[in-house]
Design an enzyme around this catalytic site. Structure first.
Site, PDB file in Angstrom:
ATOM      1  CE  LYS A  30      -0.691   0.201   5.031  1.00 21.99           C
ATOM      2  NZ  LYS A  30       0.000   1.452   5.289  1.00 21.99           N
ATOM      3  CB  THR A  31       3.965   2.281   1.785  1.00 22.16           C
ATOM      4  OG1 THR A  31       3.393   1.989   3.070  1.00 22.16           O
ATOM      5  CG2 THR A  31       4.795   3.545   1.892  1.00 22.16           C
ATOM      6  CG  ASP A 212      -1.181   4.678   5.092  1.00 19.17           C
ATOM      7  OD1 ASP A 212      -1.779   3.690   4.627  1.00 19.17           O
ATOM      8  OD2 ASP A 212      -0.068   4.604   5.641  1.00 19.17           O
ATOM      9  CD  GLU A 213      -2.315   1.606   8.331  1.00 18.09           C
ATOM     10  OE1 GLU A 213      -3.353   0.939   8.299  1.00 18.09           O
ATOM     11  OE2 GLU A 213      -1.179   1.090   8.348  1.00 18.09           O
ATOM     12  CD  GLN A 243      -3.509  -5.133   8.219  1.00 19.48           C
ATOM     13  OE1 GLN A 243      -2.499  -5.006   8.909  1.00 19.48           O
ATOM     14  NE2 GLN A 243      -3.497  -4.963   6.914  1.00 19.48           N
ATOM     15  NE  ARG A 596       1.331  -7.614  11.154  1.00 15.39           N
ATOM     16  CZ  ARG A 596       0.995  -6.849  10.125  1.00 15.39           C
ATOM     17  NH1 ARG A 596       1.787  -5.867   9.747  1.00 15.39           N
ATOM     18  NH2 ARG A 596      -0.111  -7.073   9.431  1.00 15.39           N
TER      19      ARG A 596
END
Length: 663
Positions: A30-31, A212-213, A243, A596
């Site tokens: 995503k970044t 973002d997020e 998430q 993770r």
């Protein structure tokens, strides 16, 4: 545009025909999409960098984006906004302070400052109650609930007390020309709602937004984004409903659900290819999260190979669990010739770290503990920043009190008490009240002298701080107050040395950063309240150490090998999160932990957990069974068979009843 992008990523970058939601699964890049889209807007679409804003939640994420964009454009684009929500809020408030009745140098109070104010307003109540009041006021601000509405909606004595304190708290902050962290979002929302010309100005300035997020936004942040986007609705929101793990601090997953309703023309693009984890890890994650009600269907996939099976180990008790995890980690490291920094041990609550730390130390394994004390929370840093805050805003009463008493400057408690009483009567700050003739008649000359000397000292440095290089001013300030010699007089030599080194680090950072950014010490001071911690390793290197972290703090990170411990009913899911809505968030927390891991995942639980002097029976978390059995390998405990599913909640209820009976 990079050839390494997959088709959905390329589509997300190029789509500009309206509002866009990018549903970005864990490890899906995503970044990369956000930073490549910024470059695309500037290079291919002719956007001026000053008309673009990318907003995220942490300084670390903002820095990473800035570095990636600079590398894509081969330069740092002038005017581009890449910041946290709170940094953007500060920027808006500094520029529009007059419209809200503030001066541009208003103070930003931290939670300790605010705790003190609420404590004074609430009267004689214990610290736990004050923290509860502080939390309620924060939640109301984040939900855009006014003091009047909070009082009307109060359902118990604590909420009523908090609502009564809320209005006075807001008035006190305004009187101090100060804001708290929640105000950095709520005040711009209030401003934009009430002053159309100011809203028009910012809508025309920030013509494309990237968020973002998005699943972590609260009601206040969502309103700010909607106001900034306006009718143009030129934005890309990137998020993942799987998430969403911050409901406890006000984040509202309904903001994701509300996007299609508020923007009927919303385009949805899913990023489902995972570049982080093996097939087995993703299969277990997908199987687990399928038990939640879905806002949007998606399924992560990977071409990184099957990978190792996921190990699930039952341990006799939590002490044995810590011992076994450390032994398995050592054996795995020896066998695979890895580094300590390849490993993370994740858990639901900080209390679980204690036994781990002991066994890691016994085995001489280096480790880093997340969630440690912030650099700016250290007493010595608060001491020095109180002076800096006072230089930036002489109406900052908490800063005044700390600075005038640390080191002591001959101003005693009785003098400050008289000053506080007079300032309250005259509705002035402590600093301003000290200069009034009326106050001079209330104290003796020997009391007034040191106080005025301190205030004149602050005035001299305030003048210098606005004009001279920050490094020179901070160095002279530290010498003038004699902080180093005071530290060595107050503390044992080794402690004093450590604390003085921290002060020097602050001084060096202010000197370097102000020179790089062309800012005065006053301007640098205004940044400090937004910085959680100095980055001690600015070259990006990390020590070779095992990472210990809560699941909440691990979000956004990745590790080659993950040990996820304490996966028991009552721990994960937490015993206070057993209603359907909270269970879903706990399941998402487990999902975050699983995703993770890049190459291997090791899950463990204790069959008994020590509470006080008793060993309480534990049951494996329902989430283990919900991961499916195909890719899990079980060991330890009463048998090597997988734990049963669906009975966890009933067993936990029975355990609670048993404990209640003992009481």
């Amino acid at each position: 545009m990079s050839a390494l992008l997959n088709p959905p990523q390329r589509e997300a970058i190029r789509y500009l025909d309206g509002p866009l939601l990018v549903l970005a699964g864990a490890g899906s890049g995503k970044t990369r999409v956000i930073t490549q889209k910024i470059a695309y807007l500037i290079n291919d679409c002719g956007f001026n960098p000053s008309n673009i804003a990318a907003i995220t939640f942490t300084n670390k994420a903002a820095r990473e984006m800035q570095e990636r964009v600079a590398s894509l454009l081969s330069t740092k684009p002038a005017g581009l906004t890449i910041s946290t929500f709170h940094s953007l809020g500060v920027r808006i408030l500094r520029e529009e302070a007059k419209a809200l009745g503030y001066k541009p140098q208003f103070s930003i109070f931290d939670s300790t400052d605010c705790f003190g104010i609420i404590s004074d307003l609430a009267g004689s109540v214990d610290k736990a109650t004050i923290r509860r009041l502080q939390s309620l006021i924060s939640n109301w601000k984040n939900a855009l609930v006014s003091p009047d509405q909070a009082l009307k909606d109060a359902q118990n004595d604590t909420e009523k007390l908090a609502a009564q304190a809320y209005a006075s708290y807001a008035a006190t902050l305004k009187a101090y020309q100060a804001v708290d962290f929640d105000d950095l979002i709520s005040l711009p929302v209030e401003l934009f709602r009430t002053q159309q010309q100011v809203l028009d100005k910012w809508q025309n300035r920030l013509r494309y937004l990237l968020v973002d997020e998005y699943q972590d936004t609260n009601a206040c942040q969502y309103h700010l984004l909607k106001l900034l986007a306006g009718p143009r609705a030129a934005f890309t929101a990137v998020g993942d409903d799987d998430q969403a793990i911050y409901g406890w601090r006000g984040a509202d997953i309904e903001n994701l659900r509300g996007l299609p309703r508020d923007y009927p023309q919303l385009k949805l693009i899913k990023l489902e290819q995972n570049y982080r984890s093996t097939v087995r890890i993703l299969k277990a994650a997908n199987t687990l999260i399928a038990h939640n009600e879905k806002l949007f269907d998606k399924k992560l996939w990977s071409d990184l190979g099957q990978g190792d099976p996921i190990s699930v180990t039952a341990c006799k008790d939590n002490e044995k669990e810590a011992e076994q995890v450390v032994m398995k980690l050592q054996a795995h490291k020896f066998e695979h010739r890895t580094k300590f920094s390849d490993y993370a041990i994740l858990y639901r609550g900080n209390f679980q770290a204690r036994a781990l730390e002991q066994h890691l130390r016994d085995s001489r394994i280096p480790y880093l503990l997340s969630g440690g004390q912030s650099f700016f929370d250290k007493a010595e840093i608060k001491d020095i920043t109180s002076y800096l805050r006072l230089l930036a805003n002489s109406d900052d009463d908490p800063a005044f009190i700390r600075a005038v008493t640390t080191p002591k400057r001959g101003v005693g408690g009785s003098t400050l008490e008289a000053l506080g009483k007079y300032a309250g009567e005259r509705h002035l700050s402590l600093f301003a009240a000290a200069f009034e003739e009326g106050f001079a008649h209330r104290v003796q000359a020997r009391q007034l002298g040191p106080l005025l000397e301190f205030c004149q000292f602050i005035n001299r440095f305030e003048y210098r701080a606005a004009k001279e290089p920050a490094g020179q001013v901070i160095g002279d300030l530290l010498a003038a107050i004699g902080y180093e010699s005071w530290l060595y007089g107050e503390e044992e030599r080794r402690v004093a040395q450590t604390r003085w080194e921290n002060v020097q680090e602050l001084s060096n950072w202010l000197t370097q950063k102000s020179a790089e950014d062309g800012k005065t010490l006053l301007e640098m001071t205004q940044m400090i309240a937004l910085i959680n911690m100095l980055e001690k390793q600015e070259d990006g290197s990390q020590p070779d150490a095992v990472q210990l972290s809560t699941l909440h703090a691990s979000k956004g990170l990745e590790f080659k090998h993950v040990f996820l411990i304490g996966v028991e009913e009552g721990v994960l899911p937490h015993r206070e999160s057993l209603d359907p809505v909270k269970i879903e968030e706990e399941r998402r927390l487990m999902y975050v932990g699983i995703t993770r891991a890049q190459r291997s995942l090791h899950i463990s639980y204790a069959e008994k957990r020590k509470q006080g002097r008793e060993l309480i029976p534990c049951e494996p978390s329902r989430f283990i069974a919900e991961m499916g059995k195909d890719d899990l390998r079980f060991s330890g405990g009463k048998s090597e068979a997988p734990p049963d599913k669906a009975t966890g909640a009933a067993r936990l209820a029975a355990m609670k009843a048993m404990l209640a009976g003992k009481g």
